[in-house]
Design a protein around this motif. Structure first.
Motif, PDB file in Angstrom:
ATOM      1  N   THR A   9       9.459 -13.429  32.087  1.00  0.00           N
ATOM      2  CA  THR A   9       8.615 -13.869  30.974  1.00  0.00           C
ATOM      3  C   THR A   9       8.736 -12.924  29.785  1.00  0.00           C
ATOM      4  N   SER A  10       8.770 -11.621  30.051  1.00  0.00           N
ATOM      5  CA  SER A  10       8.945 -10.636  28.973  1.00  0.00           C
ATOM      6  C   SER A  10      10.278 -10.838  28.270  1.00  0.00           C
ATOM      7  N   ALA A  11      11.323 -11.076  29.052  1.00  0.00           N
ATOM      8  CA  ALA A  11      12.645 -11.284  28.458  1.00  0.00           C
ATOM      9  C   ALA A  11      12.673 -12.536  27.592  1.00  0.00           C
ATOM     10  N   LEU A  12      12.011 -13.596  28.052  1.00  0.00           N
ATOM     11  CA  LEU A  12      11.957 -14.823  27.251  1.00  0.00           C
ATOM     12  C   LEU A  12      11.174 -14.600  25.955  1.00  0.00           C
ATOM     13  N   PHE A  13      10.067 -13.864  26.048  1.00  0.00           N
ATOM     14  CA  PHE A  13       9.301 -13.519  24.836  1.00  0.00           C
ATOM     15  C   PHE A  13      10.174 -12.715  23.874  1.00  0.00           C
ATOM     16  N   ARG A  14      10.857 -11.729  24.412  1.00  0.00           N
ATOM     17  CA  ARG A  14      11.703 -10.860  23.579  1.00  0.00           C
ATOM     18  C   ARG A  14      12.761 -11.684  22.855  1.00  0.00           C
ATOM     19  N   GLY A  15      13.361 -12.609  23.575  1.00  0.00           N
ATOM     20  CA  GLY A  15      14.363 -13.479  22.966  1.00  0.00           C
ATOM     21  C   GLY A  15      13.782 -14.358  21.884  1.00  0.00           C
ATOM     22  N   ALA A  16      12.629 -14.950  22.160  1.00  0.00           N
ATOM     23  CA  ALA A  16      11.994 -15.842  21.180  1.00  0.00           C
ATOM     24  C   ALA A  16      11.496 -15.078  19.959  1.00  0.00           C
ATOM     25  N   CYS A  17      11.210 -13.796  20.136  1.00  0.00           N
ATOM     26  CA  CYS A  17      10.687 -12.982  19.033  1.00  0.00           C
ATOM     27  C   CYS A  17      11.787 -12.311  18.223  1.00  0.00           C
ATOM     28  N   GLY A  18      13.028 -12.762  18.379  1.00  0.00           N
ATOM     29  CA  GLY A  18      14.075 -12.277  17.505  1.00  0.00           C
ATOM     30  C   GLY A  18      15.291 -11.673  18.163  1.00  0.00           C
ATOM     31  N   ALA A  19      15.268 -11.466  19.481  1.00  0.00           N
ATOM     32  CA  ALA A  19      16.411 -10.842  20.137  1.00  0.00           C
ATOM     33  C   ALA A  19      17.549 -11.824  20.414  1.00  0.00           C
ATOM     34  N   LEU A  20      17.270 -13.107  20.318  1.00  0.00           N
ATOM     35  CA  LEU A  20      18.298 -14.131  20.526  1.00  0.00           C
ATOM     36  C   LEU A  20      18.539 -14.895  19.233  1.00  0.00           C
ATOM     37  N   PRO A  21      19.729 -15.447  19.077  1.00  0.00           N
ATOM     38  CA  PRO A  21      19.994 -16.256  17.877  1.00  0.00           C
ATOM     39  C   PRO A  21      19.081 -17.476  17.832  1.00  0.00           C
ATOM     40  N   PRO A  22      18.707 -17.923  16.654  1.00  0.00           N
ATOM     41  CA  PRO A  22      17.773 -19.046  16.516  1.00  0.00           C
ATOM     42  C   PRO A  22      18.219 -20.324  17.230  1.00  0.00           C
ATOM     43  N   TRP A  23      19.513 -20.586  17.284  1.00  0.00           N
ATOM     44  CA  TRP A  23      19.969 -21.815  17.915  1.00  0.00           C
ATOM     45  C   TRP A  23      19.749 -21.806  19.422  1.00  0.00           C
ATOM     46  N   ILE A  24      19.612 -20.652  20.041  1.00  0.00           N
ATOM     47  CA  ILE A  24      19.340 -20.578  21.477  1.00  0.00           C
ATOM     48  C   ILE A  24      17.882 -20.915  21.764  1.00  0.00           C
ATOM     49  N   ILE A  25      17.004 -20.628  20.817  1.00  0.00           N
ATOM     50  CA  ILE A  25      15.576 -20.850  21.018  1.00  0.00           C
ATOM     51  C   ILE A  25      15.278 -22.315  21.312  1.00  0.00           C
ATOM     52  N   GLU A  26      16.127 -23.207  20.852  1.00  0.00           N
ATOM     53  CA  GLU A  26      15.933 -24.633  21.139  1.00  0.00           C
ATOM     54  C   GLU A  26      15.942 -24.913  22.636  1.00  0.00           C
ATOM     55  N   SER A  27      16.632 -24.090  23.419  1.00  0.00           N
ATOM     56  CA  SER A  27      16.728 -24.295  24.867  1.00  0.00           C
ATOM     57  C   SER A  27      15.667 -23.525  25.654  1.00  0.00           C
ATOM     58  N   VAL A  28      14.974 -22.620  25.021  1.00  0.00           N
ATOM     59  CA  VAL A  28      13.995 -21.779  25.714  1.00  0.00           C
ATOM     60  C   VAL A  28      12.884 -22.588  26.393  1.00  0.00           C
ATOM     61  N   PRO A  29      12.378 -23.666  25.793  1.00  0.00           N
ATOM     62  CA  PRO A  29      11.336 -24.428  26.491  1.00  0.00           C
ATOM     63  C   PRO A  29      11.762 -24.927  27.873  1.00  0.00           C
ATOM     64  N   LYS A  30      13.021 -25.253  28.057  1.00  0.00           N
ATOM     65  CA  LYS A  30      13.507 -25.671  29.380  1.00  0.00           C
ATOM     66  C   LYS A  30      13.371 -24.531  30.384  1.00  0.00           C
ATOM     67  N   LEU A  31      13.618 -23.312  29.937  1.00  0.00           N
ATOM     68  CA  LEU A  31      13.467 -22.159  30.819  1.00  0.00           C
ATOM     69  C   LEU A  31      12.003 -21.958  31.201  1.00  0.00           C
ATOM     70  N   TYR A  32      11.118 -22.101  30.222  1.00  0.00           N
ATOM     71  CA  TYR A  32       9.688 -21.986  30.510  1.00  0.00           C
ATOM     72  C   TYR A  32       9.224 -23.110  31.432  1.00  0.00           C
ATOM     73  N   GLU A  33       9.769 -24.298  31.250  1.00  0.00           N
ATOM     74  CA  GLU A  33       9.415 -25.419  32.132  1.00  0.00           C
ATOM     75  C   GLU A  33       9.824 -25.106  33.576  1.00  0.00           C
ATOM     76  N   SER A  34      10.993 -24.549  33.754  1.00  0.00           N
ATOM     77  CA  SER A  34      11.445 -24.161  35.105  1.00  0.00           C
ATOM     78  C   SER A  34      10.536 -23.084  35.688  1.00  0.00           C
ATOM     79  N   LEU A  35      10.163 -22.126  34.864  1.00  0.00           N
ATOM     80  CA  LEU A  35       9.253 -21.071  35.300  1.00  0.00           C
ATOM     81  C   LEU A  35       7.904 -21.664  35.702  1.00  0.00           C
ATOM     82  N   PHE A  36       7.429 -22.627  34.928  1.00  0.00           N
ATOM     83  CA  PHE A  36       6.170 -23.299  35.245  1.00  0.00           C
ATOM     84  C   PHE A  36       6.260 -24.008  36.594  1.00  0.00           C
TER      85      PHE A  36
END
Length: 126
Positions: A9-36
């Motif tokens: 979860t920390s890594a996903l937050f870090r990525g969404a808060c600027g550590a990953l390119p913006p175009w990757i953020i479009e896929s982040v919700p799928k990762l959170y859905e899997s985590l859920f």
């Protein structure tokens, strides 16, 4: 299990808060859905969200992990206040619990981007 979930979860937050390119953020919700789905409940998922945003490296003299100094939050140099985090977790709980007809993860992405400070324009990512 909990520690691993918090680190992810920390890594996903870090990525969404600027550590990953913006175009990757479009896929982040799928990762959170899997985590859920692994968490099994909205309350467990929201607990992980909260812990992931606040967990810090142990503050041992001279220790660090990669470019994260000892004592710093794993999410990095973001300024997620406790008030903003509380509101994010509360809204996330509501969106995920009450949105069965529509895709709650699209709405979750909006909440995530807001708590992380919105769109990152001043990055070196293209």
């Amino acid at each position: 299990d909990l520690i691993g979930g918090v680190i992810i979860t920390s890594a996903l937050f870090r990525g969404a808060c600027g550590a990953l390119p913006p175009w990757i953020i479009e896929s982040v919700p799928k990762l959170y859905e899997s985590l859920f789905q692994i968490c099994g409940s909205v309350d467990s998922f929201c607990f992980l969200l909260r812990l992931g945003a606040i967990v810090r490296l142990q503050n041992n003299e001279g220790s660090h992990f990669g470019n994260i100094p000892a004592g710093q939050r794993l999410v990095g140099n973001t300024s997620i206040s406790m008030k903003a985090l509380d509101e994010f977790v509360k809204k996330s709980n509501h969106v995920i619990s009450n949105n069965h007809e529509n895709n709650p993860w699209r709405q979750f992405k909006v909440l995530l981007k807001a708590v992380c400070g919105g769109k990152k324009k001043a990055t070196t990512f293209n």
